[in-house]
Motif scaffolding. Structure first.
Motif, short mmCIF file in Angstrom:
data_model
loop_
_atom_site.label_atom_id
_atom_site.label_comp_id
_atom_site.label_asym_id
_atom_site.label_seq_id
_atom_site.Cartn_x
_atom_site.Cartn_y
_atom_site.Cartn_z
N GLY A 1 0.82 -1.22 0.00
CA GLY A 1 0.00 0.00 0.00
C GLY A 1 0.85 1.26 0.00
O GLY A 1 1.75 1.42 -0.81
N SER A 2 0.55 2.15 0.96
CA SER A 2 1.29 3.42 1.05
C SER A 2 2.66 3.24 1.68
O SER A 2 3.46 4.18 1.69
CB SER A 2 0.48 4.43 1.88
N GLY A 3 2.92 2.06 2.26
CA GLY A 3 4.19 1.82 2.92
C GLY A 3 4.20 2.27 4.37
O GLY A 3 5.18 2.07 5.08
N ASN A 4 3.11 2.85 4.83
CA ASN A 4 3.00 3.32 6.20
C ASN A 4 2.64 2.15 7.12
O ASN A 4 1.89 1.27 6.73
CB ASN A 4 1.94 4.42 6.27
N VAL A 5 3.13 2.19 8.35
CA VAL A 5 2.87 1.09 9.30
C VAL A 5 1.63 1.34 10.16
O VAL A 5 1.39 0.59 11.10
CB VAL A 5 4.09 0.81 10.21
N GLY A 6 0.85 2.35 9.85
CA GLY A 6 -0.30 2.70 10.66
C GLY A 6 -1.56 1.91 10.34
O GLY A 6 -1.61 1.12 9.40
N ALA A 7 -2.59 2.17 11.14
CA ALA A 7 -3.86 1.44 11.03
C ALA A 7 -4.55 1.66 9.69
O ALA A 7 -5.13 0.73 9.13
CB ALA A 7 -4.79 1.87 12.17
N ASP B 1 -1.85 0.45 18.70
CA ASP B 1 -1.22 1.77 18.74
C ASP B 1 -1.88 2.68 19.76
O ASP B 1 -1.21 3.46 20.44
CB ASP B 1 -1.25 2.40 17.35
N ALA B 2 -3.21 2.59 19.89
CA ALA B 2 -3.91 3.40 20.89
C ALA B 2 -3.54 2.96 22.31
O ALA B 2 -3.33 3.81 23.19
CB ALA B 2 -5.43 3.29 20.68
N LEU B 3 -3.44 1.66 22.51
CA LEU B 3 -3.12 1.16 23.85
C LEU B 3 -1.72 1.55 24.30
O LEU B 3 -1.50 1.76 25.50
CB LEU B 3 -3.30 -0.36 23.91
N ILE C 1 -1.89 9.14 14.87
CA ILE C 1 -3.28 9.43 15.26
C ILE C 1 -3.79 8.45 16.32
O ILE C 1 -4.33 8.87 17.34
CB ILE C 1 -4.21 9.41 14.02
N SER C 2 -3.63 7.16 16.08
CA SER C 2 -4.14 6.15 17.02
C SER C 2 -3.48 6.30 18.38
O SER C 2 -4.15 6.22 19.42
CB SER C 2 -3.90 4.74 16.49
N THR C 3 -2.18 6.52 18.39
CA THR C 3 -1.45 6.66 19.65
C THR C 3 -1.91 7.90 20.40
O THR C 3 -2.11 7.86 21.62
CB THR C 3 0.07 6.71 19.37
N PHE C 4 -2.12 8.99 19.68
CA PHE C 4 -2.63 10.22 20.30
C PHE C 4 -4.02 9.98 20.89
O PHE C 4 -4.28 10.35 22.03
CB PHE C 4 -2.67 11.36 19.28
N ILE C 5 -4.89 9.38 20.12
CA ILE C 5 -6.27 9.16 20.59
C ILE C 5 -6.26 8.30 21.86
O ILE C 5 -6.92 8.63 22.85
CB ILE C 5 -7.13 8.50 19.49
#
Length: 187
Positions: free
Chosen positions: A34-40, A59-61, A106-110
């Motif tokens: 995909g975009s190569g990003n490791v995020g959700a 990531d949120a936890l 974003i997930s980590t911040f949330i």
């Protein structure tokens, strides 16, 4: 002790759930998909809802863990807890374990900000519902809804440093998303 907390927070941020989930579910490196990003978001696009949920929650936890450990185990002030959240986000954005190429934060911040103040979940959802019909973009709406958090905190606390730190985190997230923002504006 505080500097050790910040160091551990950065290292916790280095736990890249998108990478772990992609390796466990598919035996693939998400950085090559995909975009190569490791995020959700990329995990969801490439591997489906299950990968999105697992990556988002992981990531949120890690954000929540750092804040709650700072509060309940180490008894640090709210300011130190929020700075711990800054370090876990930086660890997520620039993880040493993945050559400083991480997620978007974003997930980590949330997870961290809701652990810091659970009422913020309502603020984010309400602001999102109000802004989305006008902005019609998840990225713009999500980032825009975050801007209501410092306003809420100004009224909730008598410590101006807390909303200032949160505003700084939000601007950091906006900077990380600047290419997405520019792309969206061109459309």
């Amino acid at each position: 002790m505080v500097w050790l907390y910040y160091l551990v927070s950065y290292l916790v941020g280095n736990i890249m759930f998108g990478y772990l989930v992609s390796m466990l579910l598919k035996g693939q490196d998400i950085r090559e998909q995909g975009s190569g990003n490791v995020g959700a978001r990329n995990a969801g696009r490439v591997y489906g809802k299950k990968a999105f949920v697992l990556t988002f929650l992981g990531d949120a936890l890690k954000g929540a863990f750092v804040v709650l450990a700072g509060r309940y185990l180490l008894h640090f002030s709210e300011t130190v807890q929020l700075l711990g959240l800054v370090f876990v986000i930086v660890g997520h954005l620039k993880p040493i374990v993945l050559k400083f190429k991480g997620g978007m934060g974003i997930s980590t911040f949330i997870g961290g900000i809701i652990a810091f103040e659970p009422l913020i979940a309502s603020i984010i959802v309400l602001a999102f519902l109000v802004l989305y019909p006008f902005l019609k973009s998840f990225t713009f709406t999500g980032l825009g809804s975050f801007l209501f958090i410092p306003v809420f905190l100004i009224f909730k606390t008598d410590n101006w440093v807390i909303p200032a730190i949160v505003l700084g985190m939000i601007f950091l997230l906006i900077l990380v998303h600047i290419e997405n923002i520019k792309e969206r504006i061109k459309k």
